[in-house]
Write an enzyme that holds these catalytic residues in place. Sequence first.
Site, PDB file in Angstrom:
ATOM      1  N   HIS A 406       0.844  -1.197   0.000  1.00  0.00           N
ATOM      2  CA  HIS A 406       0.000   0.000   0.000  1.00  0.00           C
ATOM      3  C   HIS A 406       0.878   1.245   0.000  1.00  0.00           C
ATOM      4  O   HIS A 406       2.069   1.210   0.355  1.00  0.00           O
ATOM      5  CB  HIS A 406      -0.957   0.019   1.201  1.00  0.00           C
ATOM      6  CG  HIS A 406      -0.282   0.045   2.541  1.00  0.00           C
ATOM      7  ND1 HIS A 406       0.291   1.179   3.080  1.00  0.00           N
ATOM      8  CD2 HIS A 406      -0.104  -0.940   3.468  1.00  0.00           C
ATOM      9  CE1 HIS A 406       0.791   0.903   4.273  1.00  0.00           C
ATOM     10  NE2 HIS A 406       0.575  -0.387   4.532  1.00  0.00           N
ATOM     11  N   CYS A 422       3.550  -4.521   6.757  1.00  0.00           N
ATOM     12  CA  CYS A 422       3.141  -4.362   5.366  1.00  0.00           C
ATOM     13  C   CYS A 422       4.330  -3.913   4.517  1.00  0.00           C
ATOM     14  O   CYS A 422       5.395  -3.568   5.032  1.00  0.00           O
ATOM     15  CB  CYS A 422       2.017  -3.335   5.254  1.00  0.00           C
ATOM     16  SG  CYS A 422       0.430  -3.921   5.890  1.00  0.00           S
TER      17      CYS A 422
END
Length: 485
Positions: A406, A422
């Site tokens: 992301h 992440c």
Amino acid sequence: MTRSIVKVSTTFSKAFSGWGRWLGAGLTVAVMAYGGYAGWQELAPFGIEMPALDGNTATDPRTPIEVEGVGLGTRLFEVELRDESGKLLKGKLSDSEFQHDTPLAFGTRYTLKASVERPWLGQRETRQISFATVAIPRLDGPEQRALAPDASLALSFDRPVGQLETQGDLPFTIEPAANHRDFRLTAQRYAQNKTYAVELRFKTATGVPVPPVHLQISTPPPLTAEISNHGQSNLGLAIPLRITFGELLANKDEVGKFVSVHTKDGKAIPGKWQWLNKHKLQFSPNGGWPASSAIEASVDPKGPKSVLGGILEKPLVSHFTTGSDKKILVYLDTQRALAIENGQVVKTFAVSTGKPNTPTVTGSFYIYARFPTKTMRSRAKPGEKGYYVVEDVPYAQYFYEDYAFHGAWWHNGFGHPASHGCVNMATRRNNKRWPNSSEDAGWLYQWAALGVPVSVMPHAPAQTQVAANETPAPTPAAKPAARSQ
């Protein structure tokens, strides 16, 4: 039920009822001349016979009770019929029959006392016997029943049954057990999720027809299921095919036999079937789906069967297409991500993976969910250490549990670990602090698709092909934002 009667059958009793005394007197003289009273008894016997009734335990209560008066001019003059409680059954008496008002019951013992007379000779005789009417075989279980998963119905009676047949719109084959008390009925054809009225007609073991039994037989509801990927296009080659059944399956170990997975031109695609839980079945193609292909998966509606016996009402089909051979590689030691298409590196990114205390998971995965923006929350609850909530996180592509690629607008330290696990990528979206940042997250979001394979590895190989348009790693910020994802 019609009223039962006690009938008396006497030789010539009706034919000579009007002039029996005259005939009797003549016969008496003749017999006396022949040999006295003993001769009369020999030629004109008198009495009652009930040979088929005395001690009988299988009398049909709907048929007349036969009592035979023996001898010329014999008539019935008194009858007492009592049930096993001693209650007298009232009725009407004539010379030849007694018709009682209350019908005889099944499975009941009775006592019959009958008297006959021959008035013109002054003779009377009374006889008392006991008998029992046939007992109705009692069907065990309730009136409302359901077919078993194999479309069978088990019936059990408390005593043997001589013959059994069914009437109604639900046809059965009938298999009796050796004891003729237990029966297995198998439905031949039926609609699902319906209740049928079925009448059981049967006889006792001695062949006496008995009143029918009525059942309400419900059939199983149809099996429901959903299949993934239907109608989607440009899918990645690692996305699995999943079938989710609404009910537990009775033949779950055989389901793979009922599913066909092949390309549009009919070429079978080999793979592995795996149950993820009691309801969800997954197919993973060996080595991935063929690239740039039209795929069809179909489930035979008569194959899978629920534990209740339900089947699919129509074929379950999924049509989808795959894109080109794409994959994403992530190297933790170099903090680089590579976009590879058809074996060639098309773009390399500087990324930020997990910090030492929140490392990024390693292994082989695939993108299973994508969101243009996503609100991300920590696993920690409010008030706990490490709790955070970040709204409008751009270009989220999840590849394992809550691990995702992301955009990160809250730091500019790409090329160095900075996240909670992440894979952070540079983005201009919502980025007021570094508005000239490259749009790596957006590019990867547009290029990738559901099912694109992802490999996260601790170390890069000795020589890694790097695309000429690699995004350079920015100068790390002095203090990376603490709320990186």
